[in-house]
Enzyme design. Structure first.
Site, PDB file in Angstrom:
ATOM      1  N   HIS A 260       0.811  -1.218   0.000  1.00 16.26           N
ATOM      2  CA  HIS A 260       0.000   0.000   0.000  1.00 16.26           C
ATOM      3  C   HIS A 260       0.845   1.269   0.000  1.00 16.26           C
ATOM      4  O   HIS A 260       0.356   2.340  -0.321  1.00 16.26           O
ATOM      5  CB  HIS A 260      -0.985   0.004   1.177  1.00 16.26           C
ATOM      6  CG  HIS A 260      -0.393   0.278   2.512  1.00 16.26           C
ATOM      7  ND1 HIS A 260      -0.079  -0.704   3.424  1.00 16.26           N
ATOM      8  CD2 HIS A 260      -0.052   1.441   3.117  1.00 16.26           C
ATOM      9  CE1 HIS A 260       0.413  -0.164   4.520  1.00 16.26           C
ATOM     10  NE2 HIS A 260       0.440   1.145   4.352  1.00 16.26           N
TER      11      HIS A 260
ATOM     12  N   SER B 245       4.708   2.587   7.701  1.00 21.18           N
ATOM     13  CA  SER B 245       4.390   1.385   6.932  1.00 21.18           C
ATOM     14  C   SER B 245       5.579   0.917   6.105  1.00 21.18           C
ATOM     15  O   SER B 245       6.217   1.701   5.392  1.00 21.18           O
ATOM     16  CB  SER B 245       3.215   1.648   6.002  1.00 21.18           C
ATOM     17  OG  SER B 245       2.015   1.604   6.691  1.00 21.18           O
TER      18      SER B 245
ATOM     19  N   ASP C 109       0.080  -7.604   1.411  1.00 20.33           N
ATOM     20  CA  ASP C 109       0.446  -6.191   1.531  1.00 20.33           C
ATOM     21  C   ASP C 109       1.958  -6.009   1.591  1.00 20.33           C
ATOM     22  O   ASP C 109       2.470  -5.234   2.390  1.00 20.33           O
ATOM     23  CB  ASP C 109      -0.213  -5.541   2.747  1.00 20.33           C
ATOM     24  CG  ASP C 109      -0.221  -4.012   2.660  1.00 20.33           C
ATOM     25  OD1 ASP C 109       0.109  -3.484   1.579  1.00 20.33           O
ATOM     26  OD2 ASP C 109      -0.530  -3.351   3.666  1.00 20.33           O
TER      27      ASP C 109
END
Length: 361
Positions: free
Chosen positions: A94, A208, A127
């Protein structure tokens, strides 16, 4: 604001899952120094207390990068870690997905220099994504630890670029193990972080793809998502509340290896089409709940194990088969050739079958 996905098991629908991705503030603060061409690690400290964050930071930060993307009006920042000396970098899907088609992806190293990178491969289901930079010299790469030997309460350190603030270090503990966390994915779909590590180390937007390491500076997880408490307007808040989730390194490195070798991930499959039994139908089968097999692929793994259409699977891989999510969880955590025990009901009789997972044709 990143998208939110409500869950039924946290504060009665009042926690929103927020992917720690794009940030408005981009401050690329450099971190000087670092040797090249080898991994960074030291002996593991005893459990209890906290890690020597100063030592961990000096060892691990040279392997951490800030990832920036741009594709037209879309832009964002995240984190990543160098996993091989030849320039392969692991991050979250992402973080880079908005630039996967025609955009630019740039990484900034801890010493402040930056370079464009190529996308080796990405996997929305887990992810995860792998990038590659070209560098005339070998790069320092992060040492890999193991996620299967972690303990709840064990101290850990998170490294990354929250809000674009490169080379940021926070410390905490492993709060829980084995969380299955639904998170937003590509094209308005939902992915599942299978067996995720929960930590109270502060993780915020921009973290992230960054590293969660043990006291030896060894990678144990990829920081991926946080839980946030809705604000007064009912929308997701924007910062850490001490509940963050990381993809376990054992799974992450298996996925990364496939992306590097082939550019994609080959997930195993059961070869069934299933639907959860509603309570009224479950009582007719003499079970509380289960997965009704609508179809079984001829010659597929379930067919070879003896399962038939009309069977009701009540347990799969040691866990209750209450919804189709269990199929996804098992296939994400396993590989083709692994065996899985399935308990099923046929004609009022309960039996057990051993399914050998196959590769998707």
């Amino acid at each position: 604001m990143p998208p939110r996905v409500p869950t039924a098991w946290f504060l009665r629908h009042r926690i929103a899952w927020m992917i720690a991705a794009a940030a408005v503030l981009i401050v690329l603060a450099g971190f000087a120094g670092g040797l090249a061409g080898h991994s960074w690690a030291r002996p593991v400290a005893a459990y209890g207390g906290s890690c020597d964050a100063v030592q961990v930071a000096s060892q691990v930060l040279p392997t951490i990068v800030t990832v920036s993307i741009k594709n037209g009006a879309a832009n964002g920042v995240g984190s990543g870690e160098i996993i091989r000396a030849d320039g392969h970098i692991l991050t979250n899907n992402h973080v880079i997905s908005a630039a996967a088609d025609g955009g630019t992806i740039t990484v900034v190293f801890s010493d402040g220099h930056g370079t464009e990178t190529i996308l080796v491969g990405r996997d929305p289901q887990s992810d995860l994504a792998v990038l590659k930079v070209s560098d005339p010299k070998q790069l320092p790469f992060i040492a890999h630890g193991g996620s299967s030997t972690l303990h709840v309460g064990q101290p850990v350190v998170a490294l990354g670029a929250p809000l674009g603030l490169s080379s940021t270090v926070t410390a905490g503990i492993v709060s829980a193990l084995g969380r299955n966390v639904p998170v937003p994915s590509d094209n308005n779909t939902t992915a599942t972080l299978v067996g995720a590590l929960q930590t109270d180390a502060s993780i915020n937007p921009g973290n992230s793809g960054g590293a969660l390491v043990n006291c030896a500076g060894r990678l144990v997880g990829i920081n991926t998502a946080i839980a946030t408490v809705p604000n007064a307007e009912g929308t997701a808040g924007g910062g850490s509340v001490g509940i963050g989730f990381a993809v376990p390194v054992n799974l992450a490195m298996r996925i990364a290896g496939q992306l590097i070798d082939t550019g994609k991930v080959a997930y195993p499959y059961f070869g069934v089409t299933a639907t959860p039994l509603p309570p009224s139908a479950a009582s007719r089968f003499g079970v509380d709940d289960g997965l009704y097999l609508q179809a079984v692929t001829p010659g597929g793994p379930a067919d070879s194990a003896g399962l038939l259409p009309g069977d009701v699977v009540t347990r799969l891989d040691g866990r209750p088969a209450t919804d189709t999510g269990v199929l996804t969880e098992v296939t994400l955590a396993r590989k083709a050739g692994d065996t899985v025990e399935a308990t099923y009901v046929r004609g009022g009789k309960s039996s057990t079958a051993t399914i050998t997972l196959g590769a998707i044709p």
